[in-house]
Design a protein around this motif. Structure first.
Motif: not given
Length: 202
Positions: A47-54, A58-66
């Motif tokens: 998964s990831h999120v794409v948002r537009e700002a100004r 911008i693509g945002v990706v979150a991660l963890a160790h599971y």
């Protein structure tokens, strides 16, 4: 969720070791409430999120160790995810839980880390791979204390920003009481221009 929205949050990570504290039903409820409040979540595998700002995508990706999440232990797979996202956006933000916890973890380890028998990733190897894959900023959390920050090939890497909010048994004295809220500036093309750390006491 409404409080977070009103505080001007837009994208949240659901990739962490407490995501399933209330089981699968609680996890699904979390996603539902965030969505109802207009907040986007990232962290589940692929998964990831794409948002537009100004004008910037911008693509945002979150991660963890599971295994359920985009996984910091799977560096090659994470790099492919970041590279694929970078091909579609102007800037990739990687936000991730990585590292051991507590005061000793304030010193950035050289190599893989463990905590309570769990593999918690290799901060240096992970950061280098994500930068090579095209990430434009990396923000780590998880140790509950601040860690070193650096630039790798001009990309800011904050290895841990400490505690912003929490509850339960988290300590509020000593190193866990010191945190920072990073304000990171980019130019119109998505290149890093500077960072200001706003101190936070927990």
């Amino acid at each position: 969720a409404g409080v977070l929205r009103d505080a001007n949050f837009h994208v949240l990570s659901i990739a962490n070791n407490h995501a399933f504290d209330y089981g699968a039903a609680g996890f699904v409820d979390t996603i539902r409430h965030l969505s109802a409040a207009g907040l986007q979540a990232t962290g589940l595998r692929d998964s990831h999120v794409v948002r537009e700002a100004r004008g910037l995508r911008i693509g945002v990706v979150a991660l963890a160790h599971y295994p359920a999440f985009n996984n910091v232990l799977e560096i090659e797979a994470s790099a492919r995810l970041v590279a694929g996202l970078r091909a579609r956006v102007d800037l990739v933000v990687a936000y991730y839980q990585l590292g051991a916890e507590g005061d000793p973890a304030a010193l950035l380890a050289d190599g893989p880390e463990e905590f309570l028998g769990e593999a918690r990733g290799d901060a240096r190897a992970f950061a280098s791979a994500m930068v090579a894959a095209g990430a434009g900023v990396l923000v780590g959390h998880g140790p509950h204390v601040m860690r070193a920050a650096e630039c790798i090939d001009g990309v800011p890497v904050l290895h841990s920003v400490g505690n912003f909010v929490g509850g339960g048994r988290l300590r509020t004295q000593g190193l866990p009481n010191v945190a920072a809220l990073p304000e990171i500036a980019f130019d119109a093309s998505g290149r890093f221009r500077g960072v200001r750390l706003h101190p936070v006491t927990f």
